[in-house]
Motif scaffolding. Structure first.
Motif, short mmCIF file in Angstrom:
data_model
loop_
_atom_site.label_atom_id
_atom_site.label_comp_id
_atom_site.label_asym_id
_atom_site.label_seq_id
_atom_site.Cartn_x
_atom_site.Cartn_y
_atom_site.Cartn_z
N GLN A 165 0.83 -1.20 0.00
CA GLN A 165 0.00 0.00 0.00
C GLN A 165 0.87 1.25 0.00
OE1 GLN A 165 -2.65 0.34 3.36
NE2 GLN A 165 -3.56 2.25 2.64
N TRP A 166 1.91 1.27 0.82
CA TRP A 166 2.80 2.42 0.90
C TRP A 166 3.48 2.66 -0.45
CZ3 TRP A 166 7.68 4.11 0.12
CH2 TRP A 166 8.09 5.28 0.77
N LEU A 167 3.98 1.59 -1.06
CA LEU A 167 4.66 1.73 -2.35
C LEU A 167 3.71 2.23 -3.44
CD1 LEU A 167 6.79 -1.54 -2.21
CD2 LEU A 167 7.72 0.78 -2.31
N LEU A 168 2.50 1.68 -3.47
CA LEU A 168 1.54 2.12 -4.48
C LEU A 168 1.09 3.56 -4.22
CD1 LEU A 168 -0.65 -1.09 -4.96
CD2 LEU A 168 0.97 -0.10 -6.59
N ASP A 169 0.94 3.93 -2.97
CA ASP A 169 0.59 5.32 -2.65
C ASP A 169 1.65 6.28 -3.20
OD1 ASP A 169 -1.71 4.57 -1.37
OD2 ASP A 169 -0.93 4.85 0.66
N ASP A 170 2.89 5.82 -3.21
CA ASP A 170 3.99 6.68 -3.65
C ASP A 170 4.01 6.87 -5.16
OD1 ASP A 170 6.39 8.19 -3.02
OD2 ASP A 170 7.52 6.55 -3.96
N VAL A 171 3.72 5.79 -5.92
CA VAL A 171 3.86 5.87 -7.38
C VAL A 171 2.52 5.88 -8.12
CG1 VAL A 171 6.11 4.74 -7.32
CG2 VAL A 171 4.06 3.34 -7.65
N ASP A 172 1.44 5.50 -7.43
CA ASP A 172 0.14 5.41 -8.09
C ASP A 172 -0.96 5.71 -7.07
OD1 ASP A 172 -1.74 4.83 -10.08
OD2 ASP A 172 -1.78 2.69 -9.59
N PRO A 173 -0.98 6.95 -6.56
CA PRO A 173 -1.90 7.26 -5.46
C PRO A 173 -3.37 7.05 -5.78
CG PRO A 173 -0.84 9.25 -6.33
CD PRO A 173 -0.12 8.09 -6.92
N ASP A 174 -3.77 7.27 -7.03
CA ASP A 174 -5.19 7.05 -7.37
C ASP A 174 -5.45 5.65 -7.92
OD1 ASP A 174 -4.13 7.15 -9.91
OD2 ASP A 174 -5.36 8.84 -10.59
N ARG A 175 -4.42 4.85 -8.02
CA ARG A 175 -4.46 3.45 -8.48
C ARG A 175 -4.86 3.32 -9.95
NH1 ARG A 175 -2.41 3.69 -4.01
NH2 ARG A 175 -2.69 2.16 -2.33
N SER A 176 -4.77 4.40 -10.72
CA SER A 176 -5.15 4.32 -12.14
C SER A 176 -4.19 3.42 -12.91
CB SER A 176 -5.19 5.72 -12.75
OG SER A 176 -3.93 6.37 -12.64
#
Length: 463
Positions: A131-142
């Motif tokens: 979750q932390w890694l995705l928040d950093d590179v893809d915050p909206d999860r698009s």
């Protein structure tokens, strides 16, 4: 000939085993870590991949290889770009604690998370790291939902890059805190809670499911994948409830098997030990966050090598009175207190490096004993099955027997993670390994006073 790769926290090792399970040759490359902030632990996924390729190439250049097996560190997490195959951030190591606040934020969901995954809410597990890694590179999860990103643990990363298959072994998947322990499949509820889109996740595969061809080894496949602690358990020959192994390393893992998830004692976690075909085998485990790491820290502190410290520990009196509780990243099983703080009690002006070294080694044995005591709620434990590089130290094994009040059996070949993964590959291919001979260490005296001192010091870490 089975080439078993053991990808660990501090190094990557490859060992070639013959048909009887005898180690023929091995190769090792070191692996670095970065600590950019207190409590943060990062590794380079590209360095890990390069290390695996290096040890495989070294052995394959000089010996025939019929099959490959893989044993890996488990909860460490990485995100990569599907198109390029390159990581989009650091690999967060299993010791990384940067998500401690998120654990606090999710407290109201803790019981539900454990009911599904078998695991308590803790920064060690992969879900919060991902979750932390995705928040950093893809915050909206698009990018995630568009299929541009992929996530995984170390085994998933390596299998993807070595074979082109984005998959994860069932035991490693269970350490993400996203797997439903009852079904062995991803939990939609947990993925939603941790904001991990299904599109980024690997397929869950059986431990003995062969991969496609390994790059650089024409015609050769990975025939077994296991988490390192699971591989050690398999290597000890444990196939049912009643036996317990302890793997000594940077941290430690105490693990056994139970009939089903309902048999998990308080303070321990439920996990998938392995999946053979469609059969899911459930294990219990207690994870210790700092064991060998404690001695390594003390080595840096006093400017002595680990070997010098362990020699000095032998000279310290048994009744030295010093207790070190190495809660440097909180406490793992069976206490599960991320807010616990390390503490050293009982020292005075006469305390020397030898006493500190002995206290550090005793801390390893005490923490193992805490977990073993908790595990007895599932089944009596008469002996501890020991493995890992630190287990080669007779002094540590005798300390474990004395402080734990139980016999310790140590195979004469201590690298059980590599051998266990190779043994599963051999079993899958219709072969089998000969049993490993063991040495036994028995308790020499009563442990009540030492355990009482440990318990008193442990209580101080929670304040």
């Amino acid at each position: 000939m089975i080439l078993s790769v053991d990808q660990g926290t501090s190094s990557t090792k490859a060992t070639l085993f013959d048909q009887s399970g005898t180690a023929v040759t091995s190769a090792t490359v070191p692996l670095g870590q970065a600590h950019p902030r207190p409590g943060w632990v990062e590794q380079d996924a590209g360095e890990i991949l390069a290390g695996v390729r290096s040890v495989v190439d070294q052995i394959a250049a000089a010996h025939p290889v019929d099959a490959v097996a893989l044993s890996t560190q488990r909860e460490s997490a990485v995100v990569w770009d599907r198109a390029t195959g390159e990581p989009v951030g650091p690999m967060l190591g299993w010791q990384d604690r940067r998500t401690a606040q998120r654990v606090a934020d999710l407290t109201e969901h803790a019981d539900r998370v454990r009911a599904i995954s078998g695991l308590p809410l803790d920064p060690m597990f992969s879900a919060l790291k991902l979750q932390w890694l995705l928040d950093d590179v893809d915050p909206d999860r698009s990018r995630s939902r568009a299929g541009e990103l992929a996530v995984g643990t170390v085994d998933s990363w390596l299998v993807t890059r070595l074979t082109g298959e984005h998959r994860i072994e069932a035991g490693n998947a269970s350490r993400t805190q996203l797997l439903d322990l009852a079904t062995g499949e991803w939990s939609e509820e947990l993925c939603e809670l941790f904001h991990i889109p299904a599109a980024v996740l690997p397929r869950v595969a059986a431990s003995d499911e062969p991969t496609g061809e390994v790059a650089g080894l024409p015609g050769r496949r990975v025939h077994a994948v296991l988490g390192d602690s699971h591989a050690a358990l398999y290597g000890h020959g444990v196939r049912g409830p009643g036996a317990l192994k302890a793997t000594y390393g940077t941290g430690s893992s105490v693990m056994g098997l139970v009939d089903d998830a309902a048999g998990v004692p308080d303070g321990l976690v439920g996990t998938v030990a392995w999946r053979l075909g469609a059969r899911l085998v459930v294990g219990i485990e207690g994870n210790i966050l700092a064991s060998g790491a404690t001695v390594a820290w003390l080595s840096r502190l006093v400017g002595r090598s680990v070997e010098e410290l362990t020699a000095l520990a032998r000279t310290a009196p048994e009744d030295h009175g010093v207790v070190l509780v190495p809660a440097v990243a909180g406490l793992g099983a069976p206490h599960w207190d991320p807010a616990a703080r390390a503490i050293l009690v009982g020292f005075d002006l006469g305390t020397d490096p030898g006493i500190l070294a002995r206290a550090a080694m005793e801390a390893i044995a005490h923490q193992i004993t805490d977990v073993v005591d908790a595990a007895e709620a599932a089944a009596p434990v008469q002996a501890i099955l020991a493995d890992g590089a630190p287990a080669a130290d007779d002094f540590l094994m005798q300390l474990q027997a004395d402080l734990g009040g139980r016999s310790v059996r140590r195979p004469r070949y201590s690298r059980l993670s590599a051998r266990g993964a190779a043994q599963l590959a051999a079993d899958t291919l219709g072969g089998g390994f000969a049993p490993v001979e063991s040495d036994t260490f028995t308790p020499r005296h009563d442990n009540a006073e030492a355990r009482s001192q440990w318990a008193s010091a442990l209580a101080l870490t929670h304040g």
